[in-house]
Design a protein around this motif. Structure first.
Motif, short mmCIF file in Angstrom:
data_model
loop_
_atom_site.label_atom_id
_atom_site.label_comp_id
_atom_site.label_asym_id
_atom_site.label_seq_id
_atom_site.Cartn_x
_atom_site.Cartn_y
_atom_site.Cartn_z
N ASN A 6 -33.42 -72.38 15.45
CA ASN A 6 -33.79 -71.08 14.86
C ASN A 6 -34.87 -70.36 15.68
N THR A 7 -35.37 -71.02 16.72
CA THR A 7 -36.41 -70.41 17.55
C THR A 7 -35.85 -70.05 18.93
N ARG B 40 -36.68 -62.58 9.99
CA ARG B 40 -37.00 -62.79 11.40
C ARG B 40 -38.51 -62.59 11.60
N LYS B 41 -39.12 -63.55 12.31
CA LYS B 41 -40.54 -63.43 12.67
C LYS B 41 -40.63 -63.34 14.18
N ARG B 42 -41.48 -62.44 14.65
CA ARG B 42 -41.64 -62.28 16.10
C ARG B 42 -43.10 -62.51 16.49
N THR C 19 -29.07 -60.27 12.05
CA THR C 19 -29.28 -61.60 11.48
C THR C 19 -29.29 -61.50 9.96
N SER D 264 -35.84 -69.00 8.29
CA SER D 264 -36.02 -67.78 9.10
C SER D 264 -35.83 -68.07 10.57
N LYS D 265 -35.64 -66.99 11.33
CA LYS D 265 -35.54 -67.10 12.78
C LYS D 265 -36.89 -66.71 13.39
N THR D 266 -37.28 -67.41 14.45
CA THR D 266 -38.52 -67.11 15.15
C THR D 266 -38.19 -66.67 16.57
N GLN D 267 -38.69 -65.51 16.95
CA GLN D 267 -38.49 -65.00 18.31
C GLN D 267 -39.85 -64.86 18.99
#
Length: 500
Positions: A320-321, A355-357, A351, A473-476
């Motif tokens: 997810n990262t 999403r966290k950036r 998505t 969640s996805k981490t970018q």
């Protein structure tokens, strides 16, 4: 010495590093520290048993520029390997990301630790045994980059490579690589206008330095340049009696393939790589080309890889990262980075989960951090608008992390990443990082102060990212501002197997 391992070689090499003040003077001079820069390098070459003419046996493609010289070198290397798979193709570049041996590659692969140690100590011993010096100012051993350059020359000659792509370190005319009497072909990539402001020199002065790699009887190539720079390059080609001067433009065929290196700015680099490869193969393999983009060239461009430049990798420990890695360190290169990143194909992919950036950023203290961060925010806004997104540029990142390039939280470096280039006072007080945090707070006044992190190491920065990760969640994460920072993140986050 009781042992002569790769680790020993790296430690000995680190003892040759220049301090921050010396490096700053070198940058300001465009690589010319003195009128003895080239004579001293020739003296070292002679002391290890080679003549300048011996270097012609490497069959060199010499490449410089202020932007894209590394990418152009990587494209050229890949084209030659795919066109002549029976050849040994050497590639010398700088800096490295994780291991110093990355700088010296044969057929796309860094030489092994054993090979690096062997060639390193053969050069080291020859310098120890032959201490005869022509110039009193010449130290017994050269500084870090000069020494690695000598090791590369020795390695390529010992391995009998069929071709060598040689990327200039700093400048051109006075660079350590510029002692090959007769390369097969030479090329100058884009002369970035932002370097004029950073270095405090005119474009003509920068072009004079870069054009210094042109040689008598050797084709001189470049890409489209601002008029002032082009005039100087053309003049340098005439002055140095190059056999021809050619300005390369991308062909329509390039638009039809997916380059292995991401970003629209790579099209120009690919075009120069095609022209350099064509000239080289005509001269050294008696090949002729009617097709503007031969199949092997296209394959080479598609399969080219250049870690740490507009590169996205999925974290091996957490799918997810996603890490977005780009060593952009100027206004122009950072703009190109954001153009690549903030697009529907990359960071704006749809998505169905939150999403966290995060941004991990560092830059050389001498550069204007506020200018780079301002460019970053402006370009994010432009790209969001162009992509039809209603996101706000000031809310693109949830967390911003400003850390040093020190690898580990205990204050230590991975040996290959050790640097004496950071002023000790700056490092101890996190001066640059605090300035960057203040600049960000001024640029985005309502950004939560608790989400602005000033940290002493890359390991501390990666820890913050790990704390953001969640199965829901996805981490970018964008890592930019410094190739040394990118290398540190690859090491600490365990990305080597997917990034290198």
């Amino acid at each position: 010495m009781s042992t002569r391992s790769y680790s020993d070689a790296v430690n000995n090499l680190n003892s040759l590093q220049s301090n921050a003040a010396t490096l700053e003077a070198l940058r300001a001079s465009g690589g010319r520290m003195s009128e003895f820069a080239i004579p001293e390098m020739l003296e070292y070459l002679e002391r290890i048993g080679y003549t300048p003419e011996d270097l012609n046996r490497m069959n060199v493609i010499h490449i410089t520029g202020t932007k894209g010289k590394g990418s152009t070198s990587a494209f050229t290397d890949s084209i030659l390997r795919h066109t002549k798979p029976d050849w040994k193709v050497g590639l010398y570049t700088s800096p490295h990301l994780v291991a110093v041996r990355e700088r010296i590659r044969v057929n796309g692969v860094p030489i092994s630790e054993e090979q690096f140690a062997q060639f390193f100590y053969e050069v080291w011993d020859r310098l120890d045994k032959n201490t005869t010096r022509k110039y009193p100012s010449t130290s017994l051993k050269p500084a870090y980059f000069r020494f690695v350059t000598l090791v590369a020359f020795h390695a390529f000659l010992s391995l009998k490579v069929d071709a060598t792509i040689l990327e200039v370190g700093v400048g051109g005319a006075y660079d350590s690589t510029n002692i090959v009497p007769k390369p097969v072909v030479t090329g100058v990539t884009s002369l970035g206008l932002d370097h004029v402001a950073v270095l405090g020199r005119t474009l003509s002065e920068i072009a004079w330095q870069k054009g210094g790699i042109y040689k008598k009887g050797v084709p001189a190539l470049t890409v489209q340049q601002p008029e002032e720079g082009m005039t100087m390059l053309r003049g340098r080609a005439e002055e140095l009696k190059a056999s021809s001067f050619e300005v390369v433009s991308p062909s329509p065929e390039l638009e039809k393939i997916k380059l292995g290196l991401a970003g629209r700015h790579q099209i120009q680099n690919a075009a120069l790589a095609i022209a350099l490869s064509r000239k080289f193969l005509e001269a050294r393999a008696s090949m002729t080309f009617e097709d503007p983009l031969p199949e092997s060239f296209a394959k080479g461009l598609e399969r080219a890889r250049w870690p740490g430049r507009c590169q996205s990798v999925t974290d091996p420990k957490n799918e997810n990262t996603t890490w977005f890695l780009d060593g952009a360190h100027t206004v122009e290169s950072l703009s190109a980075c954001i153009e690549w990143l903030v697009s529907p194909e990359v960071a704006l992919q749809p998505t169905d989960v939150p999403r966290k950036r995060a941004l991990i950023f560092n830059c050389t203290g001498g550069r204007t951090g506020s200018s780079l961060l301002g460019t970053l925010l402006t370009r994010i806004g432009d790209q969001l608008k162009a992509s039809g997104s209603d996101e706000e540029s000031t809310r693109f990142f949830d967390h911003v992390i400003f850390c040093t390039n020190v690898t580990y939280a205990d204050g230590g470096f991975k040996s290959d990443l050790t640097t004496h280039a950071i002023p000790e006072n700056d490092l101890a007080h996190l001066k640059t990082q605090k300035e960057l945090a203040s600049a960000w707070a001024e640029l985005v006044p309502d950004f939560p102060s608790s989400n602005i992190h000033v940290l002493p190491s890359v390991e501390d920065a990666v820890k913050v990212v790990r704390e953001l990760e969640s199965p829901e969640s996805k981490t970018q994460v964008l890592v930019t501002g410094s190739l040394h920072l990118v290398g540190g993140v690859i090491e600490v986050a365990g990305l080597s197997e997917v990034a290198l």
